[in-house]
Scaffold this motif. Structure first.
Motif, PDB file in Angstrom:
ATOM      1  N   ALA A  12      33.867  57.169  43.380  1.00  0.00           N
ATOM      2  CA  ALA A  12      34.665  56.587  44.457  1.00  0.00           C
ATOM      3  C   ALA A  12      33.929  56.664  45.793  1.00  0.00           C
ATOM      4  O   ALA A  12      33.986  55.729  46.603  1.00  0.00           O
ATOM      5  N   ALA A  13      33.214  57.771  46.030  1.00  0.00           N
ATOM      6  CA  ALA A  13      32.481  57.931  47.284  1.00  0.00           C
ATOM      7  C   ALA A  13      31.337  56.929  47.387  1.00  0.00           C
ATOM      8  O   ALA A  13      31.107  56.329  48.458  1.00  0.00           O
ATOM      9  N   ILE A  14      30.618  56.710  46.294  1.00  0.00           N
ATOM     10  CA  ILE A  14      29.518  55.743  46.298  1.00  0.00           C
ATOM     11  C   ILE A  14      30.050  54.342  46.581  1.00  0.00           C
ATOM     12  O   ILE A  14      29.475  53.585  47.379  1.00  0.00           O
ATOM     13  N   LEU A  15      31.147  53.995  45.940  1.00  0.00           N
ATOM     14  CA  LEU A  15      31.751  52.683  46.166  1.00  0.00           C
ATOM     15  C   LEU A  15      32.271  52.552  47.599  1.00  0.00           C
ATOM     16  O   LEU A  15      32.174  51.488  48.211  1.00  0.00           O
ATOM     17  N   ASN A  63      42.180  51.400  30.047  1.00  0.00           N
ATOM     18  CA  ASN A  63      42.863  50.111  30.114  1.00  0.00           C
ATOM     19  C   ASN A  63      41.965  49.118  30.857  1.00  0.00           C
ATOM     20  O   ASN A  63      41.570  49.360  32.002  1.00  0.00           O
ATOM     21  N   LEU A  64      41.635  48.005  30.224  1.00  0.00           N
ATOM     22  CA  LEU A  64      40.726  47.033  30.817  1.00  0.00           C
ATOM     23  C   LEU A  64      41.438  46.035  31.724  1.00  0.00           C
ATOM     24  O   LEU A  64      40.772  45.323  32.484  1.00  0.00           O
ATOM     25  N   VAL A  65      42.749  45.997  31.666  1.00  0.00           N
ATOM     26  CA  VAL A  65      43.492  45.006  32.455  1.00  0.00           C
ATOM     27  C   VAL A  65      43.245  45.156  33.959  1.00  0.00           C
ATOM     28  O   VAL A  65      43.031  44.155  34.655  1.00  0.00           O
ATOM     29  N   PRO A  66      43.261  46.371  34.513  1.00  0.00           N
ATOM     30  CA  PRO A  66      42.987  46.483  35.956  1.00  0.00           C
ATOM     31  C   PRO A  66      41.636  45.904  36.358  1.00  0.00           C
ATOM     32  O   PRO A  66      41.524  45.258  37.419  1.00  0.00           O
ATOM     33  N   LEU A  67      40.616  46.105  35.532  1.00  0.00           N
ATOM     34  CA  LEU A  67      39.307  45.539  35.855  1.00  0.00           C
ATOM     35  C   LEU A  67      39.346  44.013  35.824  1.00  0.00           C
ATOM     36  O   LEU A  67      38.761  43.353  36.686  1.00  0.00           O
ATOM     37  N   TRP A  70      38.814  56.394  41.344  1.00  0.00           N
ATOM     38  CA  TRP A  70      39.535  57.599  41.735  1.00  0.00           C
ATOM     39  C   TRP A  70      40.572  57.992  40.673  1.00  0.00           C
ATOM     40  O   TRP A  70      40.832  59.175  40.442  1.00  0.00           O
ATOM     41  N   HIS A  71      41.138  56.974  40.031  1.00  0.00           N
ATOM     42  CA  HIS A  71      42.180  57.229  39.030  1.00  0.00           C
ATOM     43  C   HIS A  71      41.642  57.160  37.605  1.00  0.00           C
ATOM     44  O   HIS A  71      42.430  57.175  36.654  1.00  0.00           O
ATOM     45  N   LEU A 107      37.437  48.789  43.211  1.00  0.00           N
ATOM     46  CA  LEU A 107      36.778  49.618  42.203  1.00  0.00           C
ATOM     47  C   LEU A 107      36.811  51.095  42.590  1.00  0.00           C
ATOM     48  O   LEU A 107      36.926  51.970  41.717  1.00  0.00           O
ATOM     49  N   ALA A 108      36.707  51.380  43.878  1.00  0.00           N
ATOM     50  CA  ALA A 108      36.787  52.776  44.329  1.00  0.00           C
ATOM     51  C   ALA A 108      38.156  53.367  43.995  1.00  0.00           C
ATOM     52  O   ALA A 108      38.253  54.526  43.558  1.00  0.00           O
ATOM     53  N   ILE A 109      39.192  52.576  44.181  1.00  0.00           N
ATOM     54  CA  ILE A 109      40.541  53.046  43.855  1.00  0.00           C
ATOM     55  C   ILE A 109      40.681  53.271  42.353  1.00  0.00           C
ATOM     56  O   ILE A 109      41.237  54.288  41.915  1.00  0.00           O
TER      57      ILE A 109
END
Length: 203
Positions: A151-154, A75-79, A138-139, A133-135
């Motif tokens: 997620a760790a890199i972010l 889903n592109l909406v979150p981005l 993660w999902h 972006l990390a969140i």
């Protein structure tokens, strides 16, 4: 959850304003003076982290992230929401700087920064862009080890970017704290929007 996030956003926004009003027209306090000890340490790494917080790095990161999401058919909406939040937060942050009128310290390393100092825009970006972006990473619909790695890199960027502003002497510590608080407020609002959109989509 949405109400809790919005309440958190209000508290963090008030903290940003109160701290700014307290430090803007005063000489550097003990915390700001103590943080000067970080200046000049790890300059090469600090330059990298600071570069990650500038628009000309955020743009390709955003394009690559968007491309990965398209390949994964996610889903592109979150981005889109996160990218919009990043742009809006920087616009409002610029207005806050004009309101507080805190001058930069003169001990910066490298090219001098020409805008005002409080709150730190890089610190806002660290939370609004990289933490969000990390969140999402993660999902993400990818194997867990890959999601954890991304997620760790972010998350490293979330910590490294604010630190870099102190290591380069570009901001006072209270500028960074104010930026993190303001970024936290925007992140809470962004997450509330994402949750609301998710709930609406499932109806």
């Amino acid at each position: 959850m949405i109400l809790r996030l919005l309440s958190t956003a209000v508290v963090l926004l008030l903290l940003t304003i109160v701290l700014g009003a307290f430090v803007a027209q005063r000489p550097p306090g003990s915390l700001d003076v103590a943080a000067l000890a970080l200046r000049g340490h790890g300059v090469a790494i600090a330059d990298l982290f600071t570069a990650l917080g500038r628009w000309w790095m955020l743009l390709p990161i955003g394009v690559v992230t968007f491309g990965i999401a398209m390949v994964l058919r996610a889903n592109l909406v979150p981005l889109v929401v996160v990218f919009a939040a990043q742009a809006a937060s920087q616009g409002v942050n610029a207005l806050l700087k004009l309101g507080f009128q805190r001058e930069r310290q003169l001990a910066s390393i490298g090219a001098p920064e020409r805008d005002l100092s409080y709150p730190s825009g890089h610190s806002v970006t660290a939370v609004v862009f990289f933490a969000a972006l990390a969140i999402l990473a993660w999902h993400a619909p990818v194997p867990r080890p890959l999601a954890l790695t991304a997620a760790a890199i972010l998350a490293i960027c979330v910590a490294g970017i604010p630190w870099s502003r102190l290591a380069l002497g570009a901001h006072y510590a209270t500028d960074v704290i104010g930026g993190l608080a303001f970024g936290g407020a925007w992140l809470a609002i962004t997450l509330a929007v994402l949750i609301r959109l998710s709930v609406t989509a499932t109806r």
